[in-house]
Enzyme design. Sequence first.
Site, PDB file in Angstrom:
ATOM      1  N   GLN A  75      17.810   7.148-106.794  1.00  0.00           N
ATOM      2  CA  GLN A  75      19.045   7.432-107.540  1.00  0.00           C
ATOM      3  C   GLN A  75      20.269   7.220-106.656  1.00  0.00           C
ATOM      4  O   GLN A  75      21.240   7.981-106.716  1.00  0.00           O
ATOM      5  CB  GLN A  75      19.016   8.872-108.078  1.00  0.00           C
ATOM      6  CG  GLN A  75      18.123   9.072-109.287  1.00  0.00           C
ATOM      7  CD  GLN A  75      18.660   8.351-110.532  1.00  0.00           C
ATOM      8  OE1 GLN A  75      19.870   8.211-110.725  1.00  0.00           O
ATOM      9  NE2 GLN A  75      17.757   7.914-111.387  1.00  0.00           N
ATOM     10  N   SER A  76      20.246   6.192-105.835  1.00  0.00           N
ATOM     11  CA  SER A  76      21.319   5.990-104.858  1.00  0.00           C
ATOM     12  C   SER A  76      22.659   5.604-105.503  1.00  0.00           C
ATOM     13  O   SER A  76      22.764   4.580-106.188  1.00  0.00           O
ATOM     14  CB  SER A  76      20.889   4.882-103.893  1.00  0.00           C
ATOM     15  OG  SER A  76      21.991   4.428-103.144  1.00  0.00           O
ATOM     16  N   ASN A  77      23.682   6.414-105.230  1.00  0.00           N
ATOM     17  CA  ASN A  77      25.040   6.065-105.663  1.00  0.00           C
ATOM     18  C   ASN A  77      25.549   4.858-104.881  1.00  0.00           C
ATOM     19  O   ASN A  77      26.282   4.028-105.404  1.00  0.00           O
ATOM     20  CB  ASN A  77      25.984   7.245-105.414  1.00  0.00           C
ATOM     21  CG  ASN A  77      25.583   8.466-106.195  1.00  0.00           C
ATOM     22  OD1 ASN A  77      25.527   8.428-107.418  1.00  0.00           O
ATOM     23  ND2 ASN A  77      25.269   9.555-105.496  1.00  0.00           N
TER      24      ASN A  77
END
Length: 328
Positions: A75-77
């Site tokens: 879920q990397s921004n």
Amino acid sequence: MGLGHFRHRTYTHLTTPVEPLTRLTQALGGPTLWVKRDDRTGLAGGGNKTRKLEYLVSEALEGGATALITCGAVQSNHCRLTAAAANREGLACHLVIREKIPGQYREEASGNNLLFRLLGATLHVVPPNTDLDAAMAKLAYEMAASGTLAHVVPMGGSNATGSLGYVRCAKEITQWSIDAGVSLSAVVCASSSGGTHAGLVAGLHPEGVDVVGISVDWDSEPQTEVVVALVEAVTQKLLAPSIADEAVVVHDDYVGPGYAQGTPQMAEAVRMFAQLEGILLDPVYTGKTAAGFIDLVRRGTWSKDDHVLFVHTGGSPALFEYAEQVLP
Ligand SMILES: Cc1ncc(COP(=O)(O)O)c(C=O)c1O
């Protein structure tokens, strides 16, 4: 050498606003609390990585790259915003996504994963414990062999170049402080890959403002080492005087069981910001950072006459994948 010497792309047109956290201040009984809205930077969904990418992508373009490679968690921004920056520039984007546990990656997952796909990035899902630097280097090598020059953006955009984005943010905070006539006692931020924390220390410590980093991942000792090294790298890049290691302060009491694993304090903080201020945090970074911010206020770290600023580094798209962590 001033910050103005370094070229950057422009993805954020305005100084991000600083807003009073009036109802949170009332609920906690002071000091006066403020928020720097770095969740409202440009690119898809905004957040702290946009500022770093302004410098990092400029470097990539100067080197003639036609593709970006970066890495992160499922879920990397940072991966979301790198994909958006690549699109803005007409570059290809490859994301090396590392699972935390085998089989964790789900193609249909919401939140940032949905946005990676919508933005059209090419995903390379790798198992836990993969050496990400080696995986990105291998990918760049393979792409070069087929004629594509790819620029590798480090994890979280955290090297000296990326940290310049947060030196710039520190300058905005200092200018706001002068314009608003508010003397800040401290600035509180998330500390993970470290570039945000390091840039703020490099820019604010010389102004006499304490920067308090809240770790969302590692124990305070290794996290401090990472940030100290980045502060040194960015001050060297700027040819600025070096900063004492003691300026880097990291609290690790709010990590809980681990990275991206919820805690009751994080859930309370996310709900307080939403329900008192109408501000969305995220469970992985800003929620845990706000848990630390609120706890330090409750413990009387600052007096009622002090002014303390929370840097909202973004991340709310991840809320949609972590509903069970933040709803009662
Ligand atoms: C929303 C958000 N806040 C804070 C951070 C931490 O910033 P840094 O990696 O510069 O320590 C991240 C990193 O990915 C993030 O996505």
